[in-house]
Design a protein around this motif. Sequence first.
Motif, mmCIF file in Angstrom:
data_model
loop_
_atom_site.group_PDB
_atom_site.id
_atom_site.type_symbol
_atom_site.label_atom_id
_atom_site.label_comp_id
_atom_site.label_asym_id
_atom_site.label_seq_id
_atom_site.Cartn_x
_atom_site.Cartn_y
_atom_site.Cartn_z
ATOM 1 N N SER A 2 0.791 -1.215 0.172
ATOM 2 C CA SER A 2 0.021 -0.053 0.044
ATOM 3 C C SER A 2 0.966 1.280 0.067
ATOM 4 N N VAL A 3 0.378 2.219 -0.785
ATOM 5 C CA VAL A 3 1.112 3.616 -0.783
ATOM 6 C C VAL A 3 0.052 4.657 -0.683
ATOM 7 N N TRP A 4 0.337 5.612 0.152
ATOM 8 C CA TRP A 4 -0.534 6.724 0.540
ATOM 9 C C TRP A 4 0.344 7.983 0.745
ATOM 10 N N TRP A 18 5.467 13.814 0.212
ATOM 11 C CA TRP A 18 5.697 12.536 1.046
ATOM 12 C C TRP A 18 4.741 11.363 0.872
ATOM 13 N N PHE A 19 5.317 10.276 0.902
ATOM 14 C CA PHE A 19 4.520 9.033 0.809
ATOM 15 C C PHE A 19 4.888 8.054 1.736
ATOM 16 N N GLY A 20 3.663 7.528 2.300
ATOM 17 C CA GLY A 20 3.824 6.312 3.137
ATOM 18 C C GLY A 20 3.913 5.194 2.265
ATOM 19 N N VAL A 21 4.709 4.195 2.412
ATOM 20 C CA VAL A 21 4.821 2.742 1.913
ATOM 21 C C VAL A 21 4.743 1.464 2.722
ATOM 22 N N ARG A 22 3.962 0.695 2.632
ATOM 23 C CA ARG A 22 4.032 -0.422 3.438
ATOM 24 C C ARG A 22 3.876 -1.598 2.674
ATOM 25 N N LEU A 23 4.770 -2.567 2.926
ATOM 26 C CA LEU A 23 4.761 -4.009 2.307
ATOM 27 C C LEU A 23 4.418 -4.994 3.422
ATOM 28 N N VAL A 36 9.775 10.572 -0.615
ATOM 29 C CA VAL A 36 9.681 11.970 -1.070
ATOM 30 C C VAL A 36 9.707 12.103 -2.483
ATOM 31 N N VAL A 37 8.841 12.807 -3.285
ATOM 32 C CA VAL A 37 8.850 13.097 -4.540
ATOM 33 C C VAL A 37 8.880 14.811 -4.735
ATOM 34 N N SER A 38 10.260 14.996 -5.254
ATOM 35 C CA SER A 38 10.390 16.623 -5.703
ATOM 36 C C SER A 38 10.956 16.694 -7.071
ATOM 37 N N GLU A 39 10.610 17.630 -7.700
ATOM 38 C CA GLU A 39 11.000 17.881 -9.096
ATOM 39 C C GLU A 39 11.079 16.461 -9.978
ATOM 40 N N GLY A 40 10.065 15.691 -9.689
ATOM 41 C CA GLY A 40 10.103 14.597 -10.689
ATOM 42 C C GLY A 40 10.945 13.340 -10.472
ATOM 43 N N SER A 41 11.512 13.403 -9.277
ATOM 44 C CA SER A 41 12.230 12.496 -8.641
ATOM 45 C C SER A 41 11.772 11.781 -7.484
ATOM 46 N N VAL A 42 12.139 10.295 -7.266
ATOM 47 C CA VAL A 42 11.713 9.925 -6.112
ATOM 48 C C VAL A 42 12.715 9.395 -5.327
ATOM 49 N N SER A 43 12.829 9.623 -3.848
ATOM 50 C CA SER A 43 13.780 9.050 -3.095
ATOM 51 C C SER A 43 13.440 8.630 -1.768
ATOM 52 N N ILE A 44 13.852 7.507 -1.149
ATOM 53 C CA ILE A 44 13.412 6.984 0.019
ATOM 54 C C ILE A 44 14.419 7.687 1.077
ATOM 55 N N ILE A 65 9.278 -1.773 -4.677
ATOM 56 C CA ILE A 65 8.533 -0.586 -4.535
ATOM 57 C C ILE A 65 8.312 0.143 -5.501
ATOM 58 N N GLU A 66 9.258 0.091 -6.766
ATOM 59 C CA GLU A 66 9.584 1.068 -7.877
ATOM 60 C C GLU A 66 8.202 1.053 -8.443
ATOM 61 N N GLY A 67 7.544 0.121 -8.875
ATOM 62 C CA GLY A 67 6.401 0.264 -10.107
ATOM 63 C C GLY A 67 5.346 0.911 -9.262
ATOM 64 N N PRO A 68 4.750 0.391 -8.064
ATOM 65 C CA PRO A 68 3.644 0.815 -7.119
ATOM 66 C C PRO A 68 3.897 2.306 -6.786
ATOM 67 N N LEU A 69 5.007 2.798 -6.458
ATOM 68 C CA LEU A 69 5.402 3.903 -5.839
ATOM 69 C C LEU A 69 5.380 4.939 -7.004
ATOM 70 N N SER A 70 6.162 4.675 -8.146
ATOM 71 C CA SER A 70 5.965 5.494 -9.409
ATOM 72 C C SER A 70 4.374 5.726 -9.782
ATOM 73 N N ASP A 71 3.735 4.674 -9.805
ATOM 74 C CA ASP A 71 2.340 4.870 -10.097
ATOM 75 C C ASP A 71 1.643 5.697 -9.082
ATOM 76 N N ALA A 72 1.731 5.580 -7.736
ATOM 77 C CA ALA A 72 1.126 6.491 -6.813
ATOM 78 C C ALA A 72 1.690 7.795 -6.787
ATOM 79 N N CYS A 73 2.863 8.027 -7.134
ATOM 80 C CA CYS A 73 3.637 9.423 -7.228
ATOM 81 C C CYS A 73 3.082 10.285 -8.527
ATOM 82 N N GLY A 74 2.580 9.286 -9.650
ATOM 83 C CA GLY A 74 2.471 10.144 -10.853
ATOM 84 C C GLY A 74 3.662 9.999 -11.634
ATOM 85 N N ILE A 75 4.741 9.457 -11.398
ATOM 86 C CA ILE A 75 5.992 9.698 -12.327
ATOM 87 C C ILE A 75 5.776 8.949 -13.450
#
Length: 163
Positions: A2-4, A18-23, A36-44, A65-75
Motif C-alpha cells: 500500500s502507498v498513500w 511525501w508518501f508512506g509505503v507499506r509492504l 519523497v517526490v520532488s521535481e520529478g524524482s523519487v527518493s526514500i 516498490i518502484e512500480g507501485p510507488l511510481s504509479d502512486a507518485c504520478g511519475i
Amino acid sequence: MSVWPAWKVRDGGGATVWFGVRLEFGDGARVDAVAVVSEGSVSIEDVRAEPALSLDDLAALADWIEGPLSDACGIGTGRGADGGEDGEDAEGGDAGSGRVRSAWPRGVEGQWLVAQKYRAAQEAGTDPVLAVMSATGHSRRRSLRLIGQARDAGFLTPRRARR
C-alpha cells in the motif's frame, strides 16, 4: 503493498510530496518506508522493517516498490504528484526539473554507448557509474544493469573478483 500520500509542501512553483509505503508479507514480516517526490524524482527517506532487512534485501527494496510507488507518485503516468499535469515532455523526462531522459538505444548499440561513456569517465578519473546515469537518465540500479549488459556483451572487461 500500500502507498498513500502523507503530506505535501508547496514551494514556489512546485511541490514536495511525501508518501508512506507499506509492504506486508505472508510470514508476518513488514516493511514501512517514507518516500519523497520532488521535481520529478523519487527518493526514500526512511525504512523500518520487522524483522530487520539484510543488505541484499535492502538493495532489493527499490525493485519491490518502484512500480507501485511510481504509479502512486504520478511519475511517468502524465500526472504529477499533486494530481496535475507533470509537464512531461516527448523525450520522457520532466520538463519542470531540467532533467530530460534521452531516448537511449536498446540492444547492442545501447550497450556499446554505455561502454563508451563508462570508459571515458574512467579515463577522466570520474565515477563511471555516475557518467552512465547522467548519459542515460536512468537510476543507479538501472545503470548498473546496463553496465553489466555491456560487460556480458564483451564491450567492457570483466569485473575483478573480490576477495
